[in-house]
Design an enzyme around this catalytic site. Structure first.
Site, mmCIF file in Angstrom:
data_model
loop_
_atom_site.group_PDB
_atom_site.id
_atom_site.type_symbol
_atom_site.label_atom_id
_atom_site.label_comp_id
_atom_site.label_asym_id
_atom_site.label_seq_id
_atom_site.Cartn_x
_atom_site.Cartn_y
_atom_site.Cartn_z
ATOM 1 N N ARG A 87 -11.260 5.701 -18.026
ATOM 2 C CA ARG A 87 -12.707 5.719 -17.885
ATOM 3 C C ARG A 87 -13.261 7.090 -18.271
ATOM 4 N NH1 ARG A 87 -14.172 5.548 -13.135
ATOM 5 N NH2 ARG A 87 -12.283 4.946 -12.041
ATOM 6 N N ALA A 210 -10.830 -0.835 -21.456
ATOM 7 C CA ALA A 210 -11.542 -1.887 -20.716
ATOM 8 C C ALA A 210 -12.476 -1.343 -19.637
ATOM 9 C CB ALA A 210 -10.539 -2.877 -20.125
ATOM 10 N N LYS A 218 -16.314 -2.478 -14.367
ATOM 11 C CA LYS A 218 -16.871 -1.299 -13.729
ATOM 12 C C LYS A 218 -18.310 -1.002 -14.151
ATOM 13 C CE LYS A 218 -13.715 -0.453 -10.876
ATOM 14 N NZ LYS A 218 -12.408 -0.912 -11.266
ATOM 15 N N SER A 260 -4.757 4.387 -6.750
ATOM 16 C CA SER A 260 -4.271 4.871 -5.453
ATOM 17 C C SER A 260 -3.969 3.789 -4.418
ATOM 18 C CB SER A 260 -5.282 5.862 -4.873
ATOM 19 O OG SER A 260 -5.473 6.911 -5.788
ATOM 20 N N GLY A 261 -3.898 2.517 -4.833
ATOM 21 C CA GLY A 261 -3.380 1.550 -3.879
ATOM 22 C C GLY A 261 -4.013 0.178 -3.724
ATOM 23 N N SER A 264 -1.558 -2.502 -5.435
ATOM 24 C CA SER A 264 -0.273 -2.539 -4.715
ATOM 25 C C SER A 264 -0.443 -3.111 -3.310
ATOM 26 C CB SER A 264 0.415 -1.176 -4.679
ATOM 27 O OG SER A 264 -0.440 -0.141 -5.012
ATOM 28 N N ASP A 275 -9.411 -5.596 -6.793
ATOM 29 C CA ASP A 275 -10.216 -4.454 -7.244
ATOM 30 C C ASP A 275 -11.661 -4.458 -6.759
ATOM 31 O OD1 ASP A 275 -10.124 -2.014 -8.906
ATOM 32 O OD2 ASP A 275 -11.560 -3.023 -10.200
ATOM 33 N N ASN A 365 -1.955 5.515 -17.644
ATOM 34 C CA ASN A 365 -2.977 4.528 -17.291
ATOM 35 C C ASN A 365 -2.826 3.253 -18.126
ATOM 36 O OD1 ASN A 365 -5.258 3.682 -15.748
ATOM 37 N ND2 ASN A 365 -6.619 4.137 -17.476
ATOM 38 N N ALA A 366 -1.618 3.018 -18.685
ATOM 39 C CA ALA A 366 -1.348 1.754 -19.378
ATOM 40 C C ALA A 366 -1.507 0.620 -18.370
ATOM 41 C CB ALA A 366 0.064 1.765 -19.947
HETATM 42 N N1 LIG Z 1 4.158 7.327 -3.471
HETATM 43 C C1 LIG Z 1 3.585 6.133 -3.430
HETATM 44 N N2 LIG Z 1 2.995 5.641 -4.546
HETATM 45 C C2 LIG Z 1 2.401 4.430 -4.473
HETATM 46 C C3 LIG Z 1 2.411 3.672 -3.271
HETATM 47 N N3 LIG Z 1 1.740 2.532 -3.509
HETATM 48 C C4 LIG Z 1 1.317 2.577 -4.781
HETATM 49 N N4 LIG Z 1 1.721 3.717 -5.370
HETATM 50 C C5 LIG Z 1 1.431 4.139 -6.745
HETATM 51 O O1 LIG Z 1 0.034 4.251 -6.876
HETATM 52 C C6 LIG Z 1 -0.344 3.950 -8.215
HETATM 53 C C7 LIG Z 1 -1.543 3.038 -8.342
HETATM 54 O O2 LIG Z 1 -1.567 2.010 -7.481
HETATM 55 P P1 LIG Z 1 -2.525 0.740 -7.685
HETATM 56 O O3 LIG Z 1 -2.358 -0.048 -6.450
HETATM 57 O O4 LIG Z 1 -2.250 0.064 -8.974
HETATM 58 O O5 LIG Z 1 -3.995 1.411 -7.777
HETATM 59 P P2 LIG Z 1 -5.411 0.721 -7.787
HETATM 60 O O6 LIG Z 1 -6.171 1.257 -6.616
HETATM 61 O O7 LIG Z 1 -5.296 -0.736 -7.872
HETATM 62 O O8 LIG Z 1 -6.022 1.332 -9.130
HETATM 63 P P3 LIG Z 1 -7.177 0.862 -10.158
HETATM 64 O O9 LIG Z 1 -6.733 -0.375 -10.827
HETATM 65 O O10 LIG Z 1 -7.263 2.035 -11.082
HETATM 66 O O11 LIG Z 1 -8.458 0.711 -9.405
HETATM 67 C C8 LIG Z 1 0.871 3.376 -8.894
HETATM 68 O O12 LIG Z 1 1.360 4.384 -9.740
HETATM 69 C C9 LIG Z 1 1.842 3.109 -7.761
HETATM 70 O O13 LIG Z 1 3.155 3.264 -8.156
HETATM 71 C C10 LIG Z 1 3.080 4.209 -2.126
HETATM 72 O O14 LIG Z 1 3.121 3.602 -1.062
HETATM 73 N N5 LIG Z 1 3.638 5.423 -2.262
HETATM 74 O O1 LIG Z 2 -12.098 0.493 -14.308
HETATM 75 C C1 LIG Z 2 -10.979 0.725 -14.784
HETATM 76 O O2 LIG Z 2 -10.757 1.292 -15.849
HETATM 77 C C2 LIG Z 2 -9.806 0.254 -14.044
HETATM 78 C C3 LIG Z 2 -10.012 0.338 -12.634
HETATM 79 O O3 LIG Z 2 -9.878 -0.622 -11.927
HETATM 80 C C4 LIG Z 2 -10.451 1.632 -12.083
HETATM 81 O O4 LIG Z 2 -10.336 2.646 -12.775
HETATM 82 O O5 LIG Z 2 -10.894 1.626 -10.931
HETATM 83 MN MN LIG Z 3 -10.290 -0.172 -9.833
#
Ligand SMILES: Nc1nc2c(ncn2[C@@H]2O[C@H](COP(=O)(O)OP(=O)(O)OP(=O)(O)O)[C@@H](O)[C@H]2O)c(=O)[nH]1
Ligand SMILES: O=C([O-])CC(=O)C(=O)O
Ligand SMILES: [Mn+2]
Length: 604
Positions: A87, A210, A218, A260-261, A264, A275, A365-366
């Site tokens: 972004r 995207a 977004k 950041s989570g 996951s 999201d 960010n792939a």
């Molecule tokens: N150290 C650590 N890393 C974690 C943990 N859970 C997730 N991660 C890492 O955090 C990163 C992003 O997690 P996502 O859950 O995909 O983040 P998101 O909030 O969905 O992100 P966006 O799609 O950008 O909004 C990944 O690189 C994971 O490997 C954890 O419990 N511990």
């Molecule tokens: O908007 C994007 O590019 C992907 C996403 O979920 C974020 O960054 O929060």
């Molecule tokens: Mn997001």
């Protein structure tokens, strides 16, 4: 009013024009007419919802080279420009004539002139695609309609995966959000994203990533936050997930900053959203739906052991768009952190890649784009037009030094203010620029904020007051490290925190009072570790993770007070909650010193 469709006569093929006419939506026709005049496409392809049209888009994505077919059926790969991998905060503007703290604004006329000039004639020699979508379930009080116009088959393909097609719902002059995107010349210096609140329209040009181009994700969030504040509901950067307690499943929303989570966390429960969330009050209950029906998720670090559900989705036949990972010569993909052997060579967003170069094979960010229906943990209510009742809200951050893994707020306003509105999190690769700097990011939504935080928070606080029983609010941090820079928790530990939160929601467990909120008893976590993960949990680990660094919490609270004092018309509750928290912490420092072990507080 009758508006002529003649401008489309030579541009649209087949019976799509008749269908458009039968909608009786002059707003829609007026909008399309303006965009056609502005961008001057050679032809126009309307996606009214048939399978043939979707197939056509997939074909165009391959023919244009925006996607490349991979060896697994349904899988393709897309590459964004090397400087367009995330972004683009600096190129994104809210168009308004008044300055707003922490928001990147531009005077409206200046911004419109700039973007309209960049879009002028941008689709000459190209086809224009028009998608008609619903944010949120159809036939639902949550539904918001949106139209996407783009000259990128990849963008419209992504949207067909991520959003509900809803052409028929546009009948009789219904209102809708508008998104106009063009690849332009893909000159990154001319990348601009302009959000015109006054006209519910977002323009985006010279970008394909995207997060900058797929309007309904977004870009729409900026418009829906404003709509929500005007109408008294919440439009949030949150996952929606069901977690099991002792008495059944409880739905939570979970807000974590990008990277950041959210995704996951949504994989360890029953998945509704990974999201975004629309949350509205009905009869005193907060109910939530997912505006989306797909996942645009981070792929780095996804491996078979930690992420079995996503792993399966990415390896079985079915619709997947990979972006900015490595493509191998045999039409397979590879990404960093997959724990598979690294190929010798391949092709990525920068061109040819070889292992010897020492460069990463894929971008941090792939991502992958897939439909929700591919996930085996999909919740039965994922498309429920009435939404699901929310029992808990999680605000989580990426904080390496201070915040404990889980804490429960005393009340709605305590949680909204001292957890949600006080979020500070390390920046990740989801935003262009330097990673790992700690930044203020209330509700993980600052990047998308179109209005003053004062208004936004006032709406949040009031929303809670209308509820019979407000959801419990929790603060999470998966990223706490020790003095040797080692994470204090493993990825699977999040299952323990959510299990504890579910028990708190159903009131089947007690907690320890601290100046920052309630925290778990050691014995409760020990039992959960045993039951949920089959693991022992030592007192030493508990003590390291839950020792409260009072001095650092105090510093954080004072930083946040400093920020909100700068806002005019900040709700008095915001400063009030923060001041009370500050006093409680000071009081504990005088009793216990700069930090305090949870074992001491347990006995207090
Ligand atoms: N150290 C650590 N890393 C974690 C943990 N859970 C997730 N991660 C890492 O955090 C990163 C992003 O997690 P996502 O859950 O995909 O983040 P998101 O909030 O969905 O992100 P966006 O799609 O950008 O909004 C990944 O690189 C994971 O490997 C954890 O419990 N511990
Ligand atoms: O908007 C994007 O590019 C992907 C996403 O979920 C974020 O960054 O929060
Ligand atoms: Mn997001």
């Amino acid at each position: 009013m009758k508006v002529s469709l003649d401008f489309l006569n030579d541009l649209v093929h087949g019976d799509a024009l008749k269908k458009l006419e039968s909608l009786n939506n002059y707003r829609l026709i007026e909008f399309l007419s303006n965009v056609v005049k502005l961008c001057e496409p050679d032809s126009v392809h309307l996606i009214t919802g048939s399978n043939g049209e979707k197939e056509y888009i997939r074909k165009k994505a391959l023919e244009s080279g925006e996607e490349i077919k991979l060896k697994t059926s349904g899988h393709t790969i897309h590459f964004d420009h090397p400087l367009d991998q995330a972004r683009a905060r600096e190129d994104t503007f809210i168009l308004t004539d008044t300055k707003i703290p922490y928001v990147n604004t531009k005077p409206r006329n200046e911004g419109l002139n700039e973007i309209l000039a960049l879009l002028k004639g941008s689709m000459r020699g190209r086809e224009m695609y028009v998608g008609f979508y619903s944010l949120g379930p159809r036939n639902s009080p949550f539904q918001i309609l949106a139209v996407q116009v783009t000259d990128s088959p990849y963008v419209i393909h992504s949207e067909n995966i991520l959003y509900r097609n809803a052409f028929e719902d546009f009948n009789n002059n219904k209102q809708f959000l508008r998104f106009v995107h063009s690849k332009g010349e893909l000159d990154i210096r001319k990348r601009r994203i302009m959000i015109d609140l006054a006209d519910n329209t977002v323009y985006s040009v010279n970008t394909t990533y995207a997060g900058n181009s797929v309007g309904l994700k977004k870009l729409a969030l900026r418009l829906t936050i404003m709509k929500a504040v005007e109408e008294g509901w919440l439009s949030e950067h949150m996952a929606i997930v069901g977690f099991n307690g002792d008495k059944g499943t409880h739905y939570f929303t979970a807000s974590f900053p990008s990277g950041s989570g959210k995704t996951s966390t949504s994989m360890i429960g029953s998945l509704i959203s990974d999201d975004l969330a629309f949350i509205r009050e009905f009869d005193g209950f907060p109910k939530a739906v997912n505006p989306e029906i797909g996942v645009f998720g981070i792929i780095q670090g996804i491996n078979a052991r930690d992420d079995p559900i996503i792993w399966e989705v990415l390896h079985k036949p079915g619709e997947v768009i990979f972006s900015n990972v490595l493509m191998t010569e045999d039409g397979d993909v590879y990404w960093e952190g997959s724990e598979l052997p690294k190929p010798e060579k391949g092709y990525n967003y920068e061109g040819r890649w070889s292992r010897d170069s020492g460069k990463p094979a894929s971008h941090p960010n792939a991502r992958f784009t897939v439909p929700l229906t591919s996930f085996q943990n999909l919740d039965g209510n994922w498309d429920n037009p009435n939404g699901v009742v929310i029992d808990g809200i999680i605000f989580g951050v990426r904080d390496y030094s201070t915040l404990i893994p889980v804490v429960e707020a005393f009340s709605w306003s305590h949680g909204v203010v001292t957890i949600g509105a006080s979020m500070e999190s390390a920046r990740t690769s989801a935003v262009i620029g330097k990673s790992d700097e700690l930044e203020f990011n209330p509700m993980a939504i600052l990047d998308f904020m179109p209005i003053s935080l004062s208004r936004y928070l006032r709406n949040y606080l009031n929303f809670g007051k209308r509820l019979r029983r407000s959801p419990k609010i929790f603060g999470f941090n998966y990223f706490l490290k020790d003095e040797n820079n080692k994470f204090l928790n493993s990825k699977e530990d999040k299952r323990i925190w959510v299990s504890w939160a579910a028990k708190r929601v159903e009131e089947t467990t007690d907690a320890i009072y601290t100046p920052i909120g309630f925290i778990p008893f050691y014995e409760d976590l020990k039992a959960l570790y045993k039951r949920v993960l089959g693991k022992e949990y030592s007192k030493e680990d508990y003590e390291k993770q839950f020792t409260i660094k009072l001095r650092r919490y105090l510093e954080k609270t004072e930083r946040i007070i400093g920020i909100y004092l700068k806002f005019e018309d900040i709700p008095s509750e915001v400063i009030g909650e923060l001041e009370m928290q500050r006093k409680r912490i000071i009081d504990y420092i005088s009793k216990y010193g700069d930090s305090v072990s949870p074992f001491k507080l347990e006995k207090a």
